[in-house]
Motif scaffolding. Sequence first.
Motif, short mmCIF file in Angstrom:
data_model
loop_
_atom_site.label_atom_id
_atom_site.label_comp_id
_atom_site.label_asym_id
_atom_site.label_seq_id
_atom_site.Cartn_x
_atom_site.Cartn_y
_atom_site.Cartn_z
N TYR A 262 0.85 -1.19 0.00
CA TYR A 262 0.00 0.00 0.00
C TYR A 262 0.88 1.24 0.00
N TRP A 263 0.35 2.32 -0.54
CA TRP A 263 1.07 3.60 -0.54
C TRP A 263 0.77 4.27 0.80
N VAL B 241 -2.02 -6.48 6.93
CA VAL B 241 -3.39 -6.45 6.42
C VAL B 241 -4.32 -5.89 7.49
N ALA B 242 -4.05 -6.22 8.74
CA ALA B 242 -4.89 -5.74 9.84
C ALA B 242 -4.86 -4.22 9.97
N ASP B 243 -3.80 -3.57 9.48
CA ASP B 243 -3.70 -2.11 9.56
C ASP B 243 -4.36 -1.40 8.38
N ARG B 244 -4.78 -2.13 7.36
CA ARG B 244 -5.34 -1.50 6.17
C ARG B 244 -6.54 -0.59 6.48
N PRO B 245 -7.43 -0.97 7.40
CA PRO B 245 -8.55 -0.06 7.72
C PRO B 245 -8.08 1.31 8.24
N LEU B 246 -6.88 1.39 8.79
CA LEU B 246 -6.37 2.68 9.27
C LEU B 246 -6.18 3.67 8.12
N PHE B 247 -6.09 3.17 6.90
CA PHE B 247 -5.90 4.02 5.73
C PHE B 247 -7.19 4.26 4.97
N ALA B 248 -8.33 3.85 5.51
CA ALA B 248 -9.62 4.01 4.82
C ALA B 248 -9.90 5.48 4.51
N TRP B 249 -9.55 6.39 5.42
CA TRP B 249 -9.79 7.81 5.18
C TRP B 249 -9.00 8.28 3.96
N ARG B 250 -7.79 7.75 3.80
CA ARG B 250 -6.98 8.14 2.64
C ARG B 250 -7.56 7.60 1.36
N MET B 251 -8.04 6.37 1.41
CA MET B 251 -8.64 5.76 0.22
C MET B 251 -9.89 6.53 -0.18
#
Length: 120
Positions: free
Chosen positions: A83-84, A93-103
């Motif tokens: 991920y960028w 993978v467990a941290d991916r939701p932390l980037f939802a605001w960026r997405m």
Amino acid sequence: MHETLSAAEARRMALAAQGFVGPRKALKRRPFSAALERLHVLQIDSVNVFARSHYLPLFSRTGSYDTQALDEHLWSSGEFTEYWAHEAAFIPVADRPLFAWRMADFERRYADRITHCVPR
């Protein structure tokens, strides 16, 4: 109460927080887990002058290891994704939701470009 640290004490604390204290020995089972859990983000850099950039942080914390085993773990274990995050990076993978605001922000800003690029 106001406490102060000497430069040496501050340096020791900073090094310990980054995982540079203790034995530099990779475990036989799950040799990358401790370092990857501490780092959370492992920057990927395709330019390699000495070695690929994602190999160096683990080497500095664990010593010599099989880089092919690390690549296999990062790409095949299902525990990490690319991920960028700030730079191209492996993140849990467990941290991916932390980037939802960026997405969501990216999607809002570039929605018109995205819809024009998607084949119908």
